[in-house]
Design a protein around this motif. Structure first.
Motif, PDB file in Angstrom:
ATOM      1  N   GLU A 100       0.867  -1.179   0.000  1.00  0.00           N
ATOM      2  CA  GLU A 100       0.000   0.000   0.000  1.00  0.00           C
ATOM      3  C   GLU A 100       0.902   1.226   0.000  1.00  0.00           C
ATOM      4  N   TRP A 116       3.933  -3.157  -6.737  1.00  0.00           N
ATOM      5  CA  TRP A 116       3.627  -4.260  -7.663  1.00  0.00           C
ATOM      6  C   TRP A 116       2.308  -4.864  -7.259  1.00  0.00           C
ATOM      7  N   GLN A 117       1.919  -5.951  -7.902  1.00  0.00           N
ATOM      8  CA  GLN A 117       0.613  -6.573  -7.679  1.00  0.00           C
ATOM      9  C   GLN A 117       0.717  -8.085  -7.870  1.00  0.00           C
ATOM     10  N   THR A 118      -0.308  -8.788  -7.389  1.00  0.00           N
ATOM     11  CA  THR A 118      -0.384 -10.226  -7.645  1.00  0.00           C
ATOM     12  C   THR A 118      -0.205 -10.464  -9.153  1.00  0.00           C
ATOM     13  N   ALA A 141      -3.593  -0.898 -14.103  1.00  0.00           N
ATOM     14  CA  ALA A 141      -3.322  -1.569 -12.828  1.00  0.00           C
ATOM     15  C   ALA A 141      -4.431  -1.385 -11.805  1.00  0.00           C
ATOM     16  N   ASP A 159      -4.722   1.419 -10.135  1.00  0.00           N
ATOM     17  CA  ASP A 159      -4.215   2.392  -9.170  1.00  0.00           C
ATOM     18  C   ASP A 159      -4.155   3.786  -9.762  1.00  0.00           C
ATOM     19  N   LEU A 173       2.211   6.730  -5.658  1.00  0.00           N
ATOM     20  CA  LEU A 173       1.008   5.906  -5.782  1.00  0.00           C
ATOM     21  C   LEU A 173      -0.094   6.475  -4.897  1.00  0.00           C
ATOM     22  N   ARG A 227      -6.163   2.612  -4.860  1.00  0.00           N
ATOM     23  CA  ARG A 227      -7.028   2.060  -5.884  1.00  0.00           C
ATOM     24  C   ARG A 227      -8.053   3.084  -6.347  1.00  0.00           C
ATOM     25  N   ASN A 267      -8.131  -1.694   0.085  1.00  0.00           N
ATOM     26  CA  ASN A 267      -6.825  -2.179   0.503  1.00  0.00           C
ATOM     27  C   ASN A 267      -6.775  -2.084   2.025  1.00  0.00           C
TER      28      ASN A 267
HETATM   29  O1  PRX Z   1      -3.016  -0.680  -4.921  1.00  0.00           O
HETATM   30  C1  PRX Z   1      -1.729  -1.236  -5.078  1.00  0.00           C
HETATM   31  C2  PRX Z   1      -1.231  -1.742  -3.754  1.00  0.00           C
HETATM   32  O2  PRX Z   1      -1.585  -3.106  -3.690  1.00  0.00           O
HETATM   33  C3  PRX Z   1      -2.232  -3.512  -4.905  1.00  0.00           C
HETATM   34  C4  PRX Z   1      -1.828  -4.915  -5.233  1.00  0.00           C
HETATM   35  O3  PRX Z   1      -2.287  -5.779  -4.233  1.00  0.00           O
HETATM   36  P1  PRX Z   1      -1.866  -7.298  -4.252  1.00  0.00           P
HETATM   37  O4  PRX Z   1      -2.113  -7.869  -5.576  1.00  0.00           O
HETATM   38  O5  PRX Z   1      -2.538  -7.932  -3.089  1.00  0.00           O
HETATM   39  O6  PRX Z   1      -0.322  -7.312  -4.017  1.00  0.00           O
HETATM   40  C5  PRX Z   1       0.212  -6.744  -2.856  1.00  0.00           C
HETATM   41  C6  PRX Z   1       1.698  -7.004  -2.797  1.00  0.00           C
HETATM   42  C7  PRX Z   1       2.445  -6.714  -4.027  1.00  0.00           C
HETATM   43  C8  PRX Z   1      -1.779  -2.498  -5.913  1.00  0.00           C
HETATM   44  O7  PRX Z   1      -2.667  -2.421  -6.991  1.00  0.00           O
HETATM   45  N1  PRX Z   1       0.229  -1.604  -3.598  1.00  0.00           N
HETATM   46  C9  PRX Z   1       1.144  -2.587  -3.587  1.00  0.00           C
HETATM   47  N2  PRX Z   1       2.372  -2.080  -3.346  1.00  0.00           N
HETATM   48  C10 PRX Z   1       2.235  -0.743  -3.216  1.00  0.00           C
HETATM   49  C11 PRX Z   1       0.871  -0.436  -3.395  1.00  0.00           C
HETATM   50  N3  PRX Z   1       0.421   0.836  -3.351  1.00  0.00           N
HETATM   51  C12 PRX Z   1       1.312   1.807  -3.134  1.00  0.00           C
HETATM   52  N4  PRX Z   1       2.630   1.593  -2.947  1.00  0.00           N
HETATM   53  C13 PRX Z   1       3.141   0.348  -2.973  1.00  0.00           C
HETATM   54  N5  PRX Z   1       4.437   0.146  -2.764  1.00  0.00           N
END
Ligand code: PRX
Length: 654
Positions: free
Chosen positions: A393, A419-421, A502, A504, A516, A519, A525
């Motif tokens: 986040e 990053w993201q899943t 993405a 975001d 960032l 969402r 989140n």
């Molecule tokens: O909104 C962003 C946030 O987590 C989302 C992805 O979630 P998930 O697939 O569960 O993966 C989490 C671990 C990688 C993204 O779309 N997010 C993840 N990392 C960040 C972030 N938002 C801001 N800064 C970050 N470093």
């Protein structure tokens, strides 16, 4: 985008502090100049091909680096490799078998140390166990385990024989597990009797039993003994892990798999009620996680002790506990429990005990540590730490500064990794020996990643706010949504032509730094975990006493967002006996405790437009205690006043 997001960014931009890489970091860092950035900019595919040959061992070299038929990509096509060979055998063959792979610490304080040679032995045996249970290449295996080394063993054993794993976080309910098993049509389930959490054993096997009562595909269940709690074992179907391992053949050669062999499914929340099975394959994914683990965390496998505090049930645990660090031959810490057992200094005790050098955790955790106070980390010697990471986040500048000062002792660079899943691995992050950081900014895309911010019309924005998109395929990208290619296209590739969206919001500052903003869709989140509003709404309306529900994510100082629900009961205004507490318990049973709303307001009506659409923006305003925005499109404006009155009267908290 909502106004509050712009307010946040304005605050951030007032943040003028910058942190160039310190001299003690640049002296030993793997990357200290822009050569990788230049190389990637000059030749995107060539860049990734060189990473794939330098960092990954292939049984057969690929014919084509990337096949790109938007939105489907294939990487290192024609190449073959074995992912578990890359994470284990090659380190043992290189004479590093005695190196510690995992320092495991159980919550009660019991410990286990596993070397790479021992991991290889366990994985080979367990791969044979799986084969013995009828698991074949291409099958799916479900994993529902606490944070024990067997989770990593099970994942690598699947990889070894070409079966795809689908790990379900141990905090999910039996219903959530059953849905995921059914969607993947998994043959085998690997679970445990229970695990430790907050000083107590939480049972897993009973939840697994409930799930598989409704999942026809499961033929066998393997049970790891961890909690010591009493469990029922069904003859012929259920087997103790330790019994099967005792008689298992110790050799299981790593067979080469196609680069595009499915490595795993991982379910994540989308904007509908049905979780998506995100598909990741072998060669490209491994290249990306090995590359990012190495350069973002500046891993020096001979001296570093890496600790990623995520659970293996999330993508962070997949990529930065199992595959990335182990492919690099790193030594790491794996911890079973919560950060406040037996005391609020448990994390810092672990850092001191194992001499952790690189710590990777989430902003929610950092904000919780802030609440507990700097005296907790001050009880321990944290001088081994040299690099800190953040994920899951947006990290607010205040939390960033606290992390920097009280955990990093003012000397450790912080890598805020976005990053993201779906992306498989880190995409946007500083490189610690190169990037001057700003508290709260994830800075720049990594070499090999091309990200752009666009406006509503899809036009590129060079300065200011918009939507984060990715414009070039990358090796670790999701290959699709299991069983639903149309939803894949629709979810990620339809909002802006030729761009991966993405979900975001992001903003570029005058220096080109990315910030960032969270969402912009109906995904919340909560403590870095993705939960969709629709999923919680579906859980609520599945309760017989509920007629209608609306769920919003409201800003929360610790968890980032908190789940707030507004519910119309069948009994009318006062709930007719249905209480908020019952409904919270119902959501926990349907999805898991992580999805339990922080507050539920039982209400006679919901604010709707004249066409009947629920106005979530207004509900968010109410939840966050703001005065109303524009209510002119409301069918009945008095509804909002009533909601505000109820919110003011009944503060609910966990
Ligand atoms: O909104 C962003 C946030 O987590 C989302 C992805 O979630 P998930 O697939 O569960 O993966 C989490 C671990 C990688 C993204 O779309 N997010 C993840 N990392 C960040 C972030 N938002 C801001 N800064 C970050 N470093």
């Amino acid at each position: 985008m909502a106004d509050e997001q712009h307010d946040t960014i304005d605050d951030l931009l007032a943040e003028a502090r910058t942190f160039p890489p310190p001299e003690h970091v640049t002296r030993d860092a793997l990357v200290t100049d822009t050569a990788l950035y230049d190389e990637a900019a000059a030749d995107h595919e060539g860049f990734w091909a060189r990473r794939a040959s330098e960092l990954v061992s292939w049984a057969r070299e690929w014919d084509t680096v990337c096949e790109w038929e938007l939105p489907f990509s294939k990487w290192f096509v024609g190449g073959t490799l074995n992912v578990s060979y890359n994470c284990l055998d090659r380190h043992v063959e290189a004479g590093r078998g005695d190196k510690v792979a995992i320092h495991w610490e159980g919550e009660p304080g019991d410990t286990r140390t596993l070397t790479y040679a021992e991991m290889l032995d366990e994985v080979q045996r367990f791969a044979n166990v799986l084969k013995g249970l009828g698991v074949e290449r291409g099958d799916r295996v479900n994993i529902y385990l606490p944070m024990v080394p067997e989770a990593a063993v099970a994942m690598l054993a699947c990889a070894r024989i070409g079966a795809a794993h689908s790990v379900v976080f141990g905090g999910f309910s039996s219903q959530a597990l059953a849905d995921r098993i059914d969607d993947a049509e998994a043959k085998v389930l690997i679970t445990a009797d229970g695990g430790y959490r907050r000083g107590e054993v939480f049972p897993l096997k009973p939840a697994a039993d409930e799930a598989i009562a409704h999942t026809p595909s499961i033929e066998h269940v393997v049970v790891v003994k961890r909690g010591g709690n009493e469990v029922a074992m069904v003859d012929g179907r259920d087997h103790w892990y330790h019994d099967l391992m005792e008689t298992a053949d110790p050799t299981c050669p790593a067979e080469p798999m196609d680069s595009e062999q499915l490595l795993f499914l991982l379910y994540t929340s989308g904007t509908t009620g049905k979780p998506k099975g995100i598909m990741h394959t072998s060669g490209g994914y491994l290249t990306q996680v090995t590359y990012t683990a190495k350069y973002v965390f500046d891993l020096h496998p001979d001296t570093d002790v890496f600790w990623c505090t995520a659970d293996v049930g999330w993508v962070t645990g997949h990529s930065y506990i199992v595959y990335g660090p182990m492919s690099n031959g790193a030594t790491q810490v794996m911890y079973e429990g919560v950060p406040n057992f037996p005391g609020n200094d448990r994390f810092w005790e672990i850092v001191e005990k194992y001499g952790v050098t690189v710590l990777y955790t989430a902003p929610t955790a950092i904000r919780t540590f802030m609440k507990w106070g700097p005296e907790e980390p001050a009880k321990h010697d944290l001088s081994s730490l040299r690099l800190l990471g953040s994920v899951g986040e947006p990290i607010n500048p205040e939390a960033w500064m606290w992390y920097h000062q009280y955990i990093g002792g003012g000397r450790c660079p912080i890598v805020d990794t976005w990053w993201q899943t779906e992306t498989g691995g880190i995409m946007i992050s500083p490189l610690p020996g190169v990037t001057t950081t700003k508290p709260g900014s994830a800075t720049f895309p990594l070499p090999g990643v091309v990200a752009e911010v666009v406006d509503d019309a899809g036009e590129r924005v060079d300065h200011g706010g918009g939507y984060l998109t990715l414009t070039r395929p990358w090796p670790g990208m999701l290959r699709g949504i299991w069983g639903d290619p149309d939803r894949y296209r629709e979810t990620y590739w339809s909002r802006f032509p030729d761009r991966y969206f993405a979900g975001d919001g992001a903003k570029l500052d005058a220096d080109g730094y990315l910030w960032l903003l969270g969402r912009v869709d109906d995904v919340m989140n909560i403590s870095g975990h993705r939960i969709s509003t629709t999923e919680v709404e579906s859980a609520l309306v599945s309760h017989p006493g509920v007629a209608e529900a609306a769920v919003v994510g409201a800003t929360d100082p610790t968890t980032g967002q908190a789940i707030i629900a507004y519910v119309i009961t069948r009994g009318g205004a006062d709930g007719d006996g249905v209480t908020a507490e019952q409904l919270r318990a119902h959501v926990a049973a349907e999805i898991g405790a992580i999805a339990k709303p922080k507050a539920i307001f039982i209400t006679p009506d919901l604010p709707k437009t004249r066409s009947g659409k629920i106005m979530r923006r207004l509900l968010r305003d109410v939840a966050e205690g703001r005065t109303m925005g524009d209510t002119t499109t409301l069918a009945d404006a008095s509804v909002v006043e009533e909601l505000q009155r109820r919110a003011a009267e009944s503060p609910q908290e966990d």
